[in-house]
Every structure is written in C-alpha cells, then in structure tokens.
Design a protein around this motif. Structure first.
Motif, PDB file in Angstrom:
ATOM      1  N   LEU A  21       0.820  -1.206   0.000  1.00 52.10           N
ATOM      2  CA  LEU A  21       0.000   0.000   0.000  1.00 52.10           C
ATOM      3  C   LEU A  21       0.852   1.254   0.000  1.00 52.10           C
ATOM      4  N   ASP A  22       0.261   2.315  -0.493  1.00 55.89           N
ATOM      5  CA  ASP A  22       0.887   3.631  -0.559  1.00 55.89           C
ATOM      6  C   ASP A  22       0.861   4.233   0.846  1.00 55.89           C
ATOM      7  N   THR A  23       2.030   4.538   1.388  1.00 60.73           N
ATOM      8  CA  THR A  23       2.110   5.158   2.714  1.00 60.73           C
ATOM      9  C   THR A  23       2.834   6.501   2.644  1.00 60.73           C
ATOM     10  N   SER A  24       2.689   7.185   1.523  1.00 65.25           N
ATOM     11  CA  SER A  24       3.380   8.456   1.297  1.00 65.25           C
ATOM     12  C   SER A  24       3.007   9.501   2.338  1.00 65.25           C
ATOM     13  N   ARG A  25       3.954  10.395   2.588  1.00 65.21           N
ATOM     14  CA  ARG A  25       3.724  11.459   3.572  1.00 65.21           C
ATOM     15  C   ARG A  25       3.583  12.832   2.914  1.00 65.21           C
ATOM     16  N   ASP A  26       3.552  12.886   1.575  1.00 64.32           N
ATOM     17  CA  ASP A  26       3.506  14.172   0.874  1.00 64.32           C
ATOM     18  C   ASP A  26       2.070  14.589   0.563  1.00 64.32           C
ATOM     19  N   ARG A  27       1.215  14.553   1.552  1.00 69.78           N
ATOM     20  CA  ARG A  27      -0.195  14.898   1.356  1.00 69.78           C
ATOM     21  C   ARG A  27      -0.768  15.362   2.688  1.00 69.78           C
ATOM     22  N   ASP A  28      -1.939  15.966   2.618  1.00 67.52           N
ATOM     23  CA  ASP A  28      -2.609  16.406   3.842  1.00 67.52           C
ATOM     24  C   ASP A  28      -3.104  15.190   4.625  1.00 67.52           C
ATOM     25  N   ASP A  29      -2.894  15.217   5.917  1.00 66.23           N
ATOM     26  CA  ASP A  29      -3.359  14.162   6.829  1.00 66.23           C
ATOM     27  C   ASP A  29      -2.980  12.770   6.303  1.00 66.23           C
ATOM     28  N   PRO A  30      -1.684  12.493   6.166  1.00 62.43           N
ATOM     29  CA  PRO A  30      -1.259  11.204   5.606  1.00 62.43           C
ATOM     30  C   PRO A  30      -1.679  10.004   6.450  1.00 62.43           C
ATOM     31  N   ASP A  31      -1.739  10.163   7.772  1.00 66.88           N
ATOM     32  CA  ASP A  31      -2.147   9.030   8.618  1.00 66.88           C
ATOM     33  C   ASP A  31      -3.577   8.592   8.301  1.00 66.88           C
ATOM     34  N   ARG A  32      -4.436   9.560   8.088  1.00 66.32           N
ATOM     35  CA  ARG A  32      -5.821   9.230   7.755  1.00 66.32           C
ATOM     36  C   ARG A  32      -5.893   8.541   6.387  1.00 66.32           C
ATOM     37  N   ALA A  33      -5.074   9.006   5.426  1.00 59.95           N
ATOM     38  CA  ALA A  33      -5.074   8.393   4.095  1.00 59.95           C
ATOM     39  C   ALA A  33      -4.587   6.949   4.160  1.00 59.95           C
ATOM     40  N   VAL A  34      -3.537   6.703   4.944  1.00 58.65           N
ATOM     41  CA  VAL A  34      -3.016   5.340   5.076  1.00 58.65           C
ATOM     42  C   VAL A  34      -4.045   4.434   5.737  1.00 58.65           C
ATOM     43  N   GLU A  35      -4.703   4.939   6.775  1.00 57.00           N
ATOM     44  CA  GLU A  35      -5.718   4.140   7.467  1.00 57.00           C
ATOM     45  C   GLU A  35      -6.870   3.784   6.530  1.00 57.00           C
ATOM     46  N   SER A  36      -7.270   4.730   5.692  1.00 53.62           N
ATOM     47  CA  SER A  36      -8.351   4.472   4.749  1.00 53.62           C
ATOM     48  C   SER A  36      -7.952   3.395   3.743  1.00 53.62           C
ATOM     49  N   ARG A  37      -6.707   3.471   3.254  1.00 49.33           N
ATOM     50  CA  ARG A  37      -6.219   2.459   2.315  1.00 49.33           C
ATOM     51  C   ARG A  37      -6.168   1.087   2.988  1.00 49.33           C
ATOM     52  N   TRP A  38      -5.706   1.056   4.213  1.00 53.44           N
ATOM     53  CA  TRP A  38      -5.575  -0.224   4.906  1.00 53.44           C
ATOM     54  C   TRP A  38      -6.938  -0.854   5.186  1.00 53.44           C
ATOM     55  N   ARG A  39      -7.942  -0.060   5.486  1.00 50.55           N
ATOM     56  CA  ARG A  39      -9.271  -0.627   5.757  1.00 50.55           C
ATOM     57  C   ARG A  39      -9.773  -1.428   4.560  1.00 50.55           C
ATOM     58  N   LYS A  40      -9.543  -0.935   3.357  1.00 49.71           N
ATOM     59  CA  LYS A  40      -9.976  -1.649   2.154  1.00 49.71           C
ATOM     60  C   LYS A  40      -9.215  -2.962   2.008  1.00 49.71           C
ATOM     61  N   LEU A  41      -7.912  -2.931   2.277  1.00 48.48           N
ATOM     62  CA  LEU A  41      -7.124  -4.153   2.172  1.00 48.48           C
ATOM     63  C   LEU A  41      -7.515  -5.152   3.252  1.00 48.48           C
ATOM     64  N   ARG A  42      -7.806  -4.653   4.444  1.00 48.82           N
ATOM     65  CA  ARG A  42      -8.231  -5.533   5.540  1.00 48.82           C
ATOM     66  C   ARG A  42      -9.492  -6.302   5.137  1.00 48.82           C
ATOM     67  N   ARG A  43     -10.456  -5.575   4.573  1.00 49.21           N
ATOM     68  CA  ARG A  43     -11.702  -6.228   4.160  1.00 49.21           C
ATOM     69  C   ARG A  43     -11.432  -7.295   3.102  1.00 49.21           C
ATOM     70  N   SER A  44     -10.523  -6.998   2.189  1.00 48.90           N
ATOM     71  CA  SER A  44     -10.196  -7.962   1.140  1.00 48.90           C
ATOM     72  C   SER A  44      -9.566  -9.219   1.723  1.00 48.90           C
ATOM     73  N   LEU A  45      -8.623  -9.064   2.655  1.00 48.28           N
ATOM     74  CA  LEU A  45      -7.975 -10.226   3.265  1.00 48.28           C
ATOM     75  C   LEU A  45      -8.978 -11.081   4.033  1.00 48.28           C
ATOM     76  N   LEU A  46      -9.825 -10.443   4.816  1.00 51.75           N
ATOM     77  CA  LEU A  46     -10.806 -11.199   5.588  1.00 51.75           C
ATOM     78  C   LEU A  46     -11.808 -11.899   4.668  1.00 51.75           C
ATOM     79  N   ALA A  47     -12.139 -11.257   3.552  1.00 52.95           N
ATOM     80  CA  ALA A  47     -13.057 -11.877   2.604  1.00 52.95           C
ATOM     81  C   ALA A  47     -12.461 -13.115   1.954  1.00 52.95           C
ATOM     82  N   HIS A  48     -11.117 -13.181   1.938  1.00 51.24           N
ATOM     83  CA  HIS A  48     -10.441 -14.355   1.375  1.00 51.24           C
ATOM     84  C   HIS A  48      -9.967 -15.303   2.473  1.00 51.24           C
ATOM     85  N   ASP A  49     -10.638 -15.235   3.615  1.00 49.43           N
ATOM     86  CA  ASP A  49     -10.458 -16.201   4.704  1.00 49.43           C
ATOM     87  C   ASP A  49      -9.112 -16.093   5.417  1.00 49.43           C
TER      88      ASP A  49
END
Length: 373
Positions: A21-49
């Motif tokens: 995942l993209d964890t770049s810091r060159d944007r506004d509120d990067p922690d929130r952006a990373v968390e949002s990206r990770w939530r989507k990946l988390r759902r995908s992993l759990l959906a694949h057991d």
C-alpha cells in the motif's frame, strides 16, 4: 541481484498474507489516508479467509514507516498470526493490493529492490567558524575554516527510503591533507567489502579534487563528481543526494548484471530454446539449473503456473508435477510469486531489464549455470 532478503518469507509454510500500500507522507493528513487504504485491504484479506490474528499482525505494521518523508510505499507480510516481514518501498505501489495464499506475493518487492547497486556518497563543504577568529586580525584565513564531511553508503534504489549509516565530521581546513588519507583508506575498505561500484562526490572543488587524486588509480573509474555542489537539506529517512542518484542510477544495471546479460545473449545465440521464454525459464528453475532469472520491465506474466511445496516444484501444468510423483500441488494464480520463489530457493539471482532494451519471449529468460554443449 541476489534474493537472500526474501529468505524469511519462505522459512514457514503458508498460507501467508501479503499487502502492498501507498504510505506516502507528501499529502494532507497522511495518517488518515493510510488508514483508509488499509481498511480496504483488511476487508479484502478477511473476505479471502485470512486469519484474524494474521490480519492484525499486518495492521500493527502498517504506517510504521511514518518517519520517512515524501512518496513511498510499504510491503507487509504475515502468517499464522505473526509478522514475517515489513519493508518500506522506494516507490508507492501502482495500486494497493492484498493477497492471501500459499505463496507470498514477492514479485513487486523484488522489483523494487532491483538493480541493487552499491554506492557511496561523500559531500565536502567548507564552513566558517566565527568563534575561532576571535582575537585574530581581520582577513585572517585558514584556521577560521573547517571542512564538513558527510558520507553515506547504500544500495540503490532501496536506500532512497532505507539509507545506510551516515558519517558526519568536521575538521580544520589546514588538517585536510592528513585527513584525506584517512578518508580514502576508509573508502577503499568499504568499497572492497561491499563491492561499491560508484562513489558520488560533491561540494568544495578543492577538497573534492584532492580526495579523488588521493584515491588509488584502480578506483578512479568509480568516482562521479557532481557539478552542483550546493548543500541541500536531506528529507527525514531519505538518502543523501537522492535526486542526483536517481539521475545517475535509474535504469542502470549493476556491473555483475551487465556481465550476466552478455552471458545470456551468448547462450541465446547458441540455444534459444533453453534460455528464452516462460517454458525454458520454468524448466531451468525446475532443475535448479538457472543461475539468473531475467524478467522484462514492465513484467508481463499472463499464464498461471503450477507449484508444490518445494521451490523446484514448478511446472506449466499439474499433469507435469503429477508425473514427477507429487500428490500435493496447486495452480498458482500469481506466476511472478512462483518464479521468484523458485529463483530464491535455488540461489538464482534476478535481473530486471527494460523491454525496449532487451526484448525477450514471454518477458522471461534465464542464464544457465551450465549447458549441455
């Protein structure tokens, strides 16, 4: 490029979760952006057991590279509820991905390590020291100046976000003639130990030129002197002279890789059916005969491969593995992961070459350790 850095990923049997995942810091509120990206990946992993504990192990590692400035990414792997490997990537991935399967998805990580060129940067700057001039007549020179010396070694391109140890020192300018001998000795020792291919020097012209003159003649070809000697502030977690290094090293192969490409061309001229194409690559890796796996950039691997528990359990069809007497094997949907595991498991190296520079059938080729004729 050697693939030992992948060893931890193959130390335990799957299944294993892989996340990029993209964890770049060159944007506004990067922690929130990373968390949002990770939530989507988390759902995908759990959906694949994927196991909840394994997903949580990845979650704990995501975003831990926040001390690295600028654009970058992260590759995180976990299995059986434990973190296996987490690396900061010099480039954000083209898209965020998460896979859960028997093999770790290592292709993107391996590609971001290539070409793995060892180098050293030395920056020399003359600085004034006003407090040393107290009590001296106006215009007094020499003793009121010092040389500031910054040096850093790394392996390009991963050093962009994971630079090596940095040395910083200051010495009086009038002590430079003695100090340069020590610095050259340190460089020679480091270059011989790490196989350094390039020493990039910048800064004060007098100091830079005297450093290059003091080096033994066998190293003169390794020096690159930058015309721009301006001392720029380094971003946190980034390499010294990163922009200049990108101009010098992006798209370049290491010396060893160039020699191996020449060997491949000679082998292809004699026996193309043994070294070029997906079928030839799979056959060589299957027999442990590949010294090096060559992949085109951009990588284009369109067919699934069949694999078993061992790195050499690799084939174009399941019937082929069955004929070898295997009873446990599967169709691997990520062919790049299968090829990289086979290369790492048989101590083969990896070379990535732009397609326009070296067109190869299927985007896959090998350098053979030995040939039958």
């Amino acid at each position: 490029m050697k693939l030992q850095f992948l060893t931890p990923l193959y130390a335990h049997p799957g299944p294993i979760a892989s996340a990029y995942l993209d964890t770049s810091r060159d944007r506004d509120d990067p922690d929130r952006a990373v968390e949002s990206r990770w939530r989507k990946l988390r759902r995908s992993l759990l959906a694949h057991d994927a196991e909840q504990a394994t997903v949580e192990a990845i979650a704990d590692a995501v975003g831990t590279d926040r001390e690295v400035a600028g654009p970058h990414g992260q590759a995180v792997f976990a299995a059986h509820g434990k973190l296996v490997l987490a690396e900061t990537l010099p480039e954000p991935p083209a898209r965020d991905t998460a896979l859960y399967g028997m093999l770790p998805d290592t292709l993107s990580l391996a590609l971001q390590h290539a070409p793995d060129i060892p180098y050293t940067v030395v920056i020399l700057h003359r600085v004034h020291v006003p407090e040393r001039t107290a009590g001296r007549p106006a215009g007094h020179g020499g003793p009121d100046e010092e040389l500031e010396i910054d040096s850093e070694s790394g392996r390009w391109p991963t050093s962009r976000v994971a630079p090596g140890a940095r040395s910083h020192r200051r010495i009086p300018v009038d002590g430079w003639p003695e100090a340069v001998e020590r610095l050259v000795g340190e460089l020679v020792t480091e270059m011989d130990a790490a196989g350094t291919e390039m020493v990039v020097v910048a800064g004060d012209p007098w100091a830079v030129n005297s450093l290059m003159r003091a080096a033994p003649s066998r190293l003169h070809g390794a020096f690159v002197k930058l015309k721009d000697g301006q001392h720029r502030r380094r971003e946190p977690g980034r390499a010294l002279l990163e922009e200049e290094l990108a101009i010098l090293l992006d798209g370049r192969l290491s010396e060893r890789d160039r020699h191996q490409v020449d060997t491949f061309l000679a082998q292809r001229a004699r026996h193309p059916e043994y070294v070029e194409g997906c079928a030839a690559g799979v056959a060589a890796l299957q027999r442990g005969q590949a010294q090096t796996l060559i992949l085109s950039r951009p990588v284009r691997l369109h067919r699934h491969l069949w694999v078993g528990a061992a790195p050499v359990h690799l084939a174009l069809t399941g019937e082929e593995l069955s004929a070898f007497g295997l009873h446990y094997y599967w169709e691997e949907p990520a062919p790049g992961a299968a090829l990289i595991r086979a290369a790492a498991g048989t101590q083969a190296e990896l070379i990535c070459v732009p397609d326009e520079e070296l067109p190869i059938e299927d985007g896959v080729a090998v350098v053979l350790r030995y040939t039958g004729s």
